[in-house]
Design a protein around this motif. Sequence first.
Motif, PDB file in Angstrom:
ATOM      1  N   ARG A 170      -7.533 -24.530 -44.076  1.00  0.00           N
ATOM      2  CA  ARG A 170      -7.121 -24.439 -42.671  1.00  0.00           C
ATOM      3  C   ARG A 170      -6.393 -23.111 -42.446  1.00  0.00           C
TER       4      ARG A 170
ATOM      5  N   GLU B 137      -8.139 -24.242 -34.237  1.00  0.00           N
ATOM      6  CA  GLU B 137      -9.026 -24.437 -35.377  1.00  0.00           C
ATOM      7  C   GLU B 137     -10.441 -24.800 -34.920  1.00  0.00           C
TER       8      GLU B 137
ATOM      9  N   ARG C 204      -9.936 -31.987 -34.127  1.00  0.00           N
ATOM     10  CA  ARG C 204      -9.357 -30.829 -34.811  1.00  0.00           C
ATOM     11  C   ARG C 204      -8.351 -30.140 -33.888  1.00  0.00           C
ATOM     12  N   ASP C 205      -7.456 -29.400 -34.481  1.00  0.00           N
ATOM     13  CA  ASP C 205      -6.537 -28.577 -33.697  1.00  0.00           C
ATOM     14  C   ASP C 205      -7.345 -27.624 -32.822  1.00  0.00           C
TER      15      ASP C 205
ATOM     16  N   LEU D  92      -6.076 -31.149 -29.011  1.00  0.00           N
ATOM     17  CA  LEU D  92      -7.143 -31.374 -29.969  1.00  0.00           C
ATOM     18  C   LEU D  92      -8.507 -31.123 -29.312  1.00  0.00           C
TER      19      LEU D  92
ATOM     20  N   VAL E 160      -7.750 -34.092 -40.711  1.00  0.00           N
ATOM     21  CA  VAL E 160      -7.362 -33.764 -39.338  1.00  0.00           C
ATOM     22  C   VAL E 160      -5.845 -33.704 -39.242  1.00  0.00           C
ATOM     23  N   PRO E 161      -5.295 -33.110 -38.180  1.00  0.00           N
ATOM     24  CA  PRO E 161      -3.836 -33.121 -37.997  1.00  0.00           C
ATOM     25  C   PRO E 161      -3.303 -34.545 -37.819  1.00  0.00           C
ATOM     26  N   ARG E 162      -2.038 -34.743 -38.126  1.00  0.00           N
ATOM     27  CA  ARG E 162      -1.462 -36.087 -38.074  1.00  0.00           C
ATOM     28  C   ARG E 162      -1.438 -36.645 -36.648  1.00  0.00           C
ATOM     29  N   ARG E 163      -1.348 -35.788 -35.657  1.00  0.00           N
ATOM     30  CA  ARG E 163      -1.298 -36.309 -34.287  1.00  0.00           C
ATOM     31  C   ARG E 163      -2.632 -36.915 -33.859  1.00  0.00           C
TER      32      ARG E 163
END
Length: 544
Positions: free
Chosen positions: A540, A502, A498-499, A480, A421-424
């Motif tokens: 991705r 995405e 997920r973003d 997200l 997953v994204p870091r945020r």
Amino acid sequence: MTAADARRDNTAADTRHDEAAADTRHDEVTADTRHDEVTADTRHDEVTADTRHDEAAADTRRDETASGARREETAERAPAEEPRRRLHPLSPLLNGAKSIAVIVAALSWQTLSQVGLEVFALVVGAIAVGVVIFSLIGWLNTGYHVVNRELRIQDGLLWRRNRAIPLDRLQSVEVRRPLLAQLTGLAELRLEVVGGGKTEAPLAYLTVKDAVALRSRLLALAGRTPGESRTTGGPAGQIGPDAGPVAVEAPERPVFRVVNRDLVISQLLTPQAFFLPVGVAFVVMQFVLEGSWTFIGIASTVTAMAGVLLQPVRRVLRDWNFRLSRDTAGRLGVRYGLLETRSQVVPLNRVQTIGVTWPFLWRMRGWLRLRLDIAGIAAPGGDNDNSSDSLLPVGVFEAGRHLVWEVLPGVDLGALPTVPVPRRARWLQPIGWRGLGIALAGEVFVSRSGVVTRQMTLVPYARMQSVRVIRGPIQRRLGLATVYADTAGGRAAVAKDRDLAEAYWIAAQLADRARHARDSRPLVTAPTGQAPPSDTGWQRPEPS
């Protein structure tokens, strides 16, 4: 009168006589002609009548033939009237024994100490008699029979129930033999259907032979189209000793067997067993310091310890002698159990998802656990010791890889790289965000989660029922979203946090792949036994 006059008179008389004779002959010819015409008309009428009679007879024969064909077609379509069958006569005793055991356990040691042994025994005896009588009346009102492609069950005492179970919704059929059933040579038949939150209409109890024959017959009917000819003998759905030839169990090929020693060690490597010595030491220390040892105190302590160990012990007893096999029809056979033996047949096209779990204490030995989700069997959330969804209770990674390939040919558990997953997302999952990931493999959608206990879910595209994109208030602030891939089994593969772009791309891909998997080709894309191919998964998409 002169001679000339006489001759004229004679001539005139002859002429009149000739004319009269000619008229007579003409009348006779006319009469003959009329007679011939009448005779011809009579013959024509007779021929016409014969023709009409023949046509009527032909029409009658055609009507009889059509009526016979309709009767045969109606007889083919109409359900075979099979007599209603009862369960085994020992069923009331076995069902009553289970109820009595529950009642005795509910009374507890405290009740025994208050009323005394004699009163306790009288109460239990009275309850036992009542339970057996109630079970006997229920047995007299319970029956079952198979009609066409339905299993019909009638039961109930105060409220009579008549249930018809369509066999095309059948997911699996399981034969269970609790301890008392093993001692009496009986078995319980359990049916799992689509959309059922629990076992549908358990038949307790039948003889082992009748239970196995009925299971084979139900699976054969469930796997047959409505118009398919009956090749297993006997009328549709007819089961029993006087039913003629019935379906027999197909020969099986052994697939895998769990070592009982590994099963016991795996349950010792659980939090309950790991911390049990600490609890025992604490209780013993309390008794030593207080200096009081009573029967009630000791019994209560033992009961509490048994409750702590209940789940590991039940899993050992449940999964003892666990083995898998495949029959000639491609169905998966699962057999396991010690005090209660279970024999289950699962058509592989009914498998909704496969769950893989790596418990924390098992990872030092490289062990994992596999779970099958089948519509109507697996209840969402948590592990249920009474469920029938085990594919591998405990085993090494290579064993799990082999079994996943056996159930989902073309899916290699060792070649499923996932994308994190994204870091945020760490603002929502401070600890577990590193364990989140997904993959869109060739045949399945993969999602993983967990840090202490790692889990992975494999969902075949052809089994997806719906795809959802969910955004919570904090997710909207972080850009997200979470994607859910729902199945008929109740569990969903989840792509958490997920973003946003995405997430919508994943949802579109899942919907498209699910539609393509159902419409254009079967799920199986590689023969069983072939070496698992390499699968690079997906990457991705680059941000725009």
